[in-house]
Design a protein around this motif. Structure first.
Motif, PDB file in Angstrom:
ATOM      1  N   LEU A  50      54.184  73.127  76.795  1.00 25.50           N
ATOM      2  CA  LEU A  50      53.665  71.801  76.508  1.00 25.50           C
ATOM      3  C   LEU A  50      52.372  71.575  77.292  1.00 25.50           C
ATOM      4  N   ASN A  51      51.680  70.508  76.934  1.00 21.77           N
ATOM      5  CA  ASN A  51      50.569  69.983  77.723  1.00 21.77           C
ATOM      6  C   ASN A  51      51.102  68.725  78.412  1.00 21.77           C
ATOM      7  N   ALA A  52      51.294  68.808  79.724  1.00 22.78           N
ATOM      8  CA  ALA A  52      51.987  67.736  80.449  1.00 22.78           C
ATOM      9  C   ALA A  52      51.250  66.404  80.372  1.00 22.78           C
ATOM     10  N   THR A  53      49.936  66.417  80.153  1.00 21.37           N
ATOM     11  CA  THR A  53      49.187  65.150  80.091  1.00 21.37           C
ATOM     12  C   THR A  53      49.409  64.420  78.776  1.00 21.37           C
ATOM     13  N   LEU A  54      49.917  65.106  77.767  1.00 20.51           N
ATOM     14  CA  LEU A  54      50.227  64.453  76.490  1.00 20.51           C
ATOM     15  C   LEU A  54      51.620  63.837  76.493  1.00 20.51           C
ATOM     16  N   LEU A  55      52.329  64.010  77.592  1.00 19.75           N
ATOM     17  CA  LEU A  55      53.666  63.450  77.760  1.00 19.75           C
ATOM     18  C   LEU A  55      54.572  63.831  76.588  1.00 19.75           C
ATOM     19  N   GLN A  56      55.358  62.893  76.096  1.00 25.18           N
ATOM     20  CA  GLN A  56      56.324  63.224  75.049  1.00 25.18           C
ATOM     21  C   GLN A  56      55.664  63.538  73.701  1.00 25.18           C
ATOM     22  N   ASN A  57      54.359  63.304  73.586  1.00 15.60           N
ATOM     23  CA  ASN A  57      53.648  63.604  72.336  1.00 15.60           C
ATOM     24  C   ASN A  57      53.101  65.042  72.293  1.00 15.60           C
ATOM     25  N   SER A  58      53.376  65.787  73.298  1.00 10.03           N
ATOM     26  CA  SER A  58      52.800  67.128  73.387  1.00 10.03           C
ATOM     27  C   SER A  58      53.411  68.080  72.361  1.00 10.03           C
ATOM     28  N   PRO A  59      52.596  68.906  71.726  1.00 13.74           N
ATOM     29  CA  PRO A  59      53.133  70.015  70.920  1.00 13.74           C
ATOM     30  C   PRO A  59      53.812  71.037  71.836  1.00 13.74           C
ATOM     31  N   LYS A  60      54.584  71.942  71.230  1.00 13.82           N
ATOM     32  CA  LYS A  60      55.255  72.988  71.990  1.00 13.82           C
ATOM     33  C   LYS A  60      54.602  74.361  71.812  1.00 13.82           C
ATOM     34  N   GLU A  61      53.609  74.437  70.936  1.00 18.00           N
ATOM     35  CA  GLU A  61      52.912  75.695  70.708  1.00 18.00           C
ATOM     36  C   GLU A  61      51.413  75.428  70.677  1.00 18.00           C
ATOM     37  N   PHE A  62      50.627  76.412  71.181  1.00 25.89           N
ATOM     38  CA  PHE A  62      49.178  76.254  71.251  1.00 25.89           C
ATOM     39  C   PHE A  62      48.475  77.572  70.935  1.00 25.89           C
ATOM     40  N   ASP A  63      47.383  77.450  70.223  1.00 31.14           N
ATOM     41  CA  ASP A  63      46.444  78.562  70.081  1.00 31.14           C
ATOM     42  C   ASP A  63      45.523  78.509  71.294  1.00 31.14           C
ATOM     43  N   ALA A  64      45.625  79.520  72.171  1.00 34.74           N
ATOM     44  CA  ALA A  64      44.896  79.482  73.444  1.00 34.74           C
ATOM     45  C   ALA A  64      43.600  80.277  73.412  1.00 34.74           C
ATOM     46  N   GLY A  65      43.184  80.780  72.238  1.00 35.74           N
ATOM     47  CA  GLY A  65      41.956  81.566  72.175  1.00 35.74           C
ATOM     48  C   GLY A  65      42.168  82.980  72.666  1.00 35.74           C
ATOM     49  N   GLY A  66      41.087  83.662  73.012  1.00 32.10           N
ATOM     50  CA  GLY A  66      41.220  85.045  73.448  1.00 32.10           C
ATOM     51  C   GLY A  66      39.882  85.706  73.681  1.00 32.10           C
ATOM     52  N   HIS A  67      39.872  87.034  73.572  1.00 30.06           N
ATOM     53  CA  HIS A  67      38.657  87.798  73.856  1.00 30.06           C
ATOM     54  C   HIS A  67      38.648  89.086  73.038  1.00 30.06           C
ATOM     55  N   SER A  68      37.491  89.670  72.921  1.00 27.52           N
ATOM     56  CA  SER A  68      37.363  90.927  72.187  1.00 27.52           C
ATOM     57  C   SER A  68      36.248  91.757  72.807  1.00 27.52           C
ATOM     58  N   LEU A  69      36.353  93.066  72.611  1.00 21.71           N
ATOM     59  CA  LEU A  69      35.329  93.999  73.076  1.00 21.71           C
ATOM     60  C   LEU A  69      35.131  95.060  72.006  1.00 21.71           C
ATOM     61  N   SER A  70      33.885  95.239  71.569  1.00 18.25           N
ATOM     62  CA  SER A  70      33.577  96.294  70.602  1.00 18.25           C
ATOM     63  C   SER A  70      32.592  97.271  71.234  1.00 18.25           C
ATOM     64  N   GLN A  71      32.639  98.492  70.738  1.00 16.87           N
ATOM     65  CA  GLN A  71      31.797  99.554  71.290  1.00 16.87           C
ATOM     66  C   GLN A  71      31.394 100.493  70.173  1.00 16.87           C
ATOM     67  N   ASN A  72      30.102 100.744  70.045  1.00 12.09           N
ATOM     68  CA  ASN A  72      29.610 101.689  69.053  1.00 12.09           C
ATOM     69  C   ASN A  72      28.800 102.775  69.774  1.00 12.09           C
ATOM     70  N   THR A  73      29.222 104.027  69.590  1.00 15.93           N
ATOM     71  CA  THR A  73      28.615 105.148  70.310  1.00 15.93           C
ATOM     72  C   THR A  73      28.106 106.179  69.318  1.00 15.93           C
ATOM     73  N   THR A  74      26.845 106.523  69.454  1.00 17.27           N
ATOM     74  CA  THR A  74      26.231 107.550  68.613  1.00 17.27           C
ATOM     75  C   THR A  74      25.855 108.745  69.485  1.00 17.27           C
ATOM     76  N   ASN A  75      26.266 109.929  69.057  1.00 20.02           N
ATOM     77  CA  ASN A  75      26.008 111.146  69.824  1.00 20.02           C
ATOM     78  C   ASN A  75      25.318 112.199  68.979  1.00 20.02           C
ATOM     79  N   ILE A  76      24.371 112.899  69.579  1.00 18.43           N
ATOM     80  CA  ILE A  76      23.815 114.126  69.015  1.00 18.43           C
ATOM     81  C   ILE A  76      23.979 115.196  70.086  1.00 18.43           C
ATOM     82  N   ASP A  77      24.762 116.213  69.791  1.00 24.47           N
ATOM     83  CA  ASP A  77      25.057 117.273  70.751  1.00 24.47           C
ATOM     84  C   ASP A  77      24.652 118.621  70.175  1.00 24.47           C
TER      85      ASP A  77
END
Length: 972
Positions: free
Chosen positions: A518-545
């Motif tokens: 819950l979100n305690a500041t919303l008191l009894q009106n608080s939802p019980k589930e939340f989308d909290a966001g997140g993070h991502s990392l991408s990597q592109n590697t090109t090689n000539i050997d």
């Protein structure tokens, strides 16, 4: 128990469906190579076949009818379904040959066999002999070819051979795992000696860019671990578990109560950070996870690579380069390199089902005693040829593992492992484009859904709303995690140069969803589930050997050079507003203008905002940053003689965010005699600060001395870091020395010893908690990343292997271990209080990631019908400092020593025993049963102040106790 019965019913349904699917498949042809079919018939009827390997190459037959026929009918069927003749030589030997045709001479024999002797008049020499290894043991199935002809044979189980020469050309002897031998034709009985390596002489992908360099000839220590061999003596659910059992210096105990680390387990090699070991797939750089670890005993402040995102069924072998390799591969290779080699041919097709569970007797809640951690896993691998020189290999796995519950403390009811559901798919392919070029590609997709319990919110706390949770609650941190990767390239030859052009893209996406909260500041009106966001990392590697071997210079000279361009992109994205905001009593977001009378309180304490368990990322936390790096390397290997090798490497790398670095490597290998090899290396290395270490920021709840405290982790580029004198992050610098010896006492006993010393300067750490009340409202503590410490690690890896054959049975024994010590040589306090910046608690956390030793003793008894394996692991002691170190001295009679002793959590050395058995019903069906940690051993139980909130931290064998499992394996 209802969950358990439902789970068992699901498993039974799955096995039934699998068997039906299998019966359907069995109605189709099961084509195998003729060579493999002959081995199956030979094993079944205890007879032997000799043939020209060149003549039978590429021939396939349906093996299914041969499994039910007796020997005579099998021989008759061979004559019908193949273009060859089959004749009996006596003494249980048969010969397979191509009948003579007018104007054509082929095969090992060209006329009717009479008592095993060929009387064709045009063969001037009949060459007889025996093939032995360096310990005078016969070698079976050596390919023996008369050069510049199609004439050849193979050696029999006793090493003997007979070859009728056609043109009196030199004779070449080849066998996997042995040096090729060429001799002149001879009409006398000859004894041919072939030299083998300590392991099979596989060509290395990692550690050397010489495409002829074998494991035994490498100038640096490299472990090559065959997955099929290991799976015959033990079972593992994921790659971390596999490496922890096979590489003593690798540690990956599951974390608990550590936010994202519950979901992606951080691993260390030789006690260094998870991001100080480079991971490759088929020699190409693998992307890291976007998660940065903030809690727990290992990997604090680091981002690692999620090895468990790779399905075990897709892996052929794993190569572990036990040496610094930044000069060869760039950033992250300070501790070493782990290269995962995918299955690459149309063979070993399998389906497997797995079921296991933990002993949950060590639980303070009687309702949860019995079994837990129910684990279901199913997987398949299928490979098929693609034209003449190509293949497509597909592997998939699905794993479901339930929560485990162990003894918690007053701040945490639900202490144990997270629940996880994983789906993995990997494809590996290769196709011939022209006579000189091949196209190759591999791609993977991994999806993980996880659920981990956070610390308990008590009923009377300001963090709870009793109208919603009258008895308090345990927030559930769940996540959706995906990993996707794609590598594509061309390799081949051009004007004597080997050319490899490739591009690799990988991305990790981590999205939090907080439930039963819950979100305690919303008191009894608080939802019980939340989308909290997140993070991502991408990597592109090109090689000539490029690389080329100059065989005419010295005893061989290999030159490799190449360029690499890498683009990285890191993001933090916000969750829904209620996951991070605080609200007034009217339900409006709190601002600087909000009257204090409208701010929700509980017993005079201001209620914290955001979702409890894990606060969501806000728009203020959002980040979208990229950087590029460009690398240029040159790598050379000089074989001055057949016994002395010298290897060098030089690499220049430029990063767009912190500048340039140059690193070097020098390594040598000296063969004292055919059985003893010395090797040594010196290298410099570096690790670029990750984008997460530079830009990660979050406000979160930290439990200090069992009390929730609001903390902020500020990004390195935030002006507030300047307030504390923290400068912009720069690369970690390393120096690595190694010295090793490899010795083969005889054909049954081998030993390798490898010592190392690794010094790292400006190692990036996560600081302790500074008082933030003067610089930011509603926040008590602030942390940040800094180039904080210098460390020195030194140790020894050893491996002793012994095997003995008894008729068709084999006994294998191995004793291996790692001895290690890490010292913090300097703390770069930046003028700040040293105990706050990186105090004794943080120092002990860092050292705990580098246990003093781990020893493993394994024994395996293998027969045609069954295999039994036992594994004993000895874990060293570990010491940690708990939160009592922050309590006032007056609680300990004003004695710092008493406070230290009270705060010290000492984990004593422990032993575990694993047992594994395989029952081989046939070549196609196997049943495996086993247990890990048979005697239900736990680390030493601690008090109420652990970092995890349970009675144990994430050390040694972990806190789950015994695990029992069964697996049914089908080969097709």
């Amino acid at each position: 128990m209802i969950k358990q019965f439902v789970g068992l019913r699901i498993l039974l349904v799955f096995i039934t469906c699998t068997c039906c699917l299998f019966q359907s498949y069995a109605q189709q042809q099961q084509l195998v190579k003729l060579i493999d079919a002959l081995d199956i018939i030979s094993e079944k009827h205890r007879v032997y076949f000799t043939y020209n390997p060149l003549s039978v190459k590429g021939v396939q037959i349906d093996i299914r009818p041969f499994r039910k026929l007796d020997l005579n009918k099998s021989v008759d069927l061979l004559k019908k379904v193949t273009p060859f003749s089959v004749d009996y030589l006596g003494n249980n030997y048969y010969v397979i040959y191509t009948p003579k045709k007018v104007g054509i001479t082929t095969g090992i024999l060209t006329k009717k066999i009479n008592r095993g002797i060929d009387h064709t008049p045009h063969n001037p020499i009949k060459m007889r002999g025996i093939v032995l290894d360096e310990f005078y043991q016969p070698i079976r199935k050596v390919n023996i070819i008369e050069k510049n002809t199609q004439n050849g044979t193979i050696s029999l189980p006793d090493g003997s051979f007979v070859l009728h020469l056609q043109k009196n050309n030199p004779i070449q002897f080849t066998h996997i795992g042995f040096e090729p031998v060429t001799i002149a034709p001879n009409d006398r009985f000859v004894q041919v000696m072939m030299t083998s390596g300590i392991q099979l002489n596989e060509v290395l992908i990692v550690g050397s860019r010489n495409n002829k360099r074998r494991t035994v000839d490498s100038p640096v220590a490299t472990d090559v671990i065959d997955i099929a061999t290991v799976k015959a003596k033990s079972e593992f659910i994921n790659i971390n578990q596999f490496l922890q059992n096979e590489i003593p210096s690798f540690n990956a105990t599951k974390q608990s109560g550590s936010d994202g680390a519950d979901h992606i387990v951080p691993a260390t090699y030789r006690g260094l950070g998870p991001d100080q070991t480079l991971v490759l797939i088929n020699g190409k750089r693998r992307h890291q996870a976007s998660l940065i670890n903030l809690y727990g005993t290992r990997g604090r402040g680091n981002s690692g690579t999620d090895l468990n995102a790779i399905p075990a069924m897709a892996i052929k072998r794993i190569e572990v380069l036990k040496d610094g390799a930044s000069a060869q591969y760039g950033s992250d290779a300070i501790a070493g390199v782990i290269n995962v080699v995918l299955k690459d041919r149309a063979a070993d097709n399998q389906i497997e089902t797995f079921f296991g569970f933990n002993n949950a007797g060590n639980n303070s809640n009687p309702q949860r005693q019995g079994v837990d951690g129910l684990t279901y896993k199913t997987g398949m691998h299928y490979g098929t040829p693609l034209s003449t020189d190509g293949f497509v290999s597909v592997s998939a796995e699905f794993t479901s593992r339930d929560h485990t519950f162990r003894q918690g403390t007053s701040v945490r009811n639900n202490y144990g492992d997270a629940r996880m559901m994983n789906s993995n798919v990997f494809v590996n392919a290769e196709a011939k484009v022209s006579e000189q070029m091949k196209f190759y590609a591999n791609a993977g997709y991994h999806f993980k859904n996880t659920q981990a319990y956070a610390f308990t919110r008590r009923a009377s706390s300001e963090r709870n709303v009793e109208a919603i949770y009258p008895n308090g609650f345990n927030p559930l941190i769940t996540s959706n995690i995906t990993d996707q990767s794609l590598t594509a390239g061309l390799k081949g030859s051009y004007k004597s140069w080997n050319v490899d052009f490739s591009n690799t893209y990988g991305k990790n996406y981590f999205h939090y969803y907080i439930k039963e909260t819950l979100n305690a500041t919303l008191l009894q009106n608080s939802p019980k589930e939340f989308d909290a966001g997140g993070h991502s990392l991408s990597q592109n590697t090109t090689n000539i050997d490029l690389n080329r071997n100059f065989s005419s210079l010295f005893n061989g000279f290999n030159l490799a050079l190449g360029i690499e361009n890498r683009i990285e992109h890191y993001e933090i994205f916000a969750g829904e507003p209620a996951s991070y905001l605080s609200y007034d009593t009217n339900g409006n977001p709190i601002t600087n203008q909000t009257p204090s009378s409208l701010i929700p309180t509980h017993n005079g304490i201001i209620r914290p905002g955001g979702s409890q368990g894990f606060p969501g990322y806000s728009p203020n936390n959002e980040v979208a940053r990229s950087r590029t790096s460009f690398g240029l390397y040159i790598d050379s290997e000089f074989d001055f003689t057949s016994n002395w090798l010298l290897a060098t490497a030089l690499r220049f790398e430029h990063y767009s965010d912190f500048g340039s670095t140059v690193n070097t490597k020098l390594a040598t290998r000296l063969k004292i005699n055919p059985c003893t090899t010395l090797r040594a290396s010196f290298s410099t290395g570096f690790r670029a600060p990750s984008l997460a270490q530079i830009y990660y920021n979050l406000q979160f709840t930290n439990y200090i001395d069992n009390k929730p405290v609001e903390s902020v982790l500020i990004a390195n580029n935030n002006p507030l870091t300047q307030f504390f004198g923290i400068k912009r992050l720069k690369e970690e610098k390393a120096v690595n020395y190694s010295l090793g010896i490899q010795h083969k006492f005889d054909n049954t006993l081998q030993l390798s010893l490898d010592s190392y010393y690794i010094f790292i300067k400006d190692r990036i750490i996560l600081s302790g908690n500074f008082d933030a009340t003067a610089i930011t409202p509603n926040v008590q503590n602030v942390q940040f990343f800094a180039n904080g410490v210098n460390t020195a690690s030194y140790g020894l890896d050893f491996r002793l292997n012994w095997h003995k054959s008894f008729d068709k049975n084999t006994l294998n024994m191995s004793f291996l271990g790692n001895l290690n010590k890490m010292e913090i040589t300097q703390i770069n306090t930046k003028g700040l209080d040293s105990e706050t910046f990186f105090g004794i608690r943080e120092r002990y956390f860092l050292k705990a990631s580098a246990p003093n030793y781990k020893l493993i003793l394994n024994g395996t008894w293998d027969t045609p019908k069954y295999t039994i394996s036992a594994n004993i692991t000895n874990y060293s002691s570990v010491k940690l400092i708990d939160w009592q170190i922050n309590k006032p001295l007056d609680n300990f009679n004003f004695s710092p020593l008493m406070r230290y002793r009270a705060s010290l959590d000492a984990y004593k050395p422990k032993f575990t025993l694993d047992l594994h058995g395989t029952l081989k019903f046939s070549d196609r069906y196997q049943l495996q049963l086993g247990t890990t940690n048979l005697f239900n051993t736990y680390p030493t139980e601690q008090g109420e102040n652990t970092d995890s909130g349970g009675r144990w931290d994430a050390v040694q064998m972990g806190s789950n106790g015994s695990f029992y499992y069964s697996k049914f394996l089908i080969n097709f």
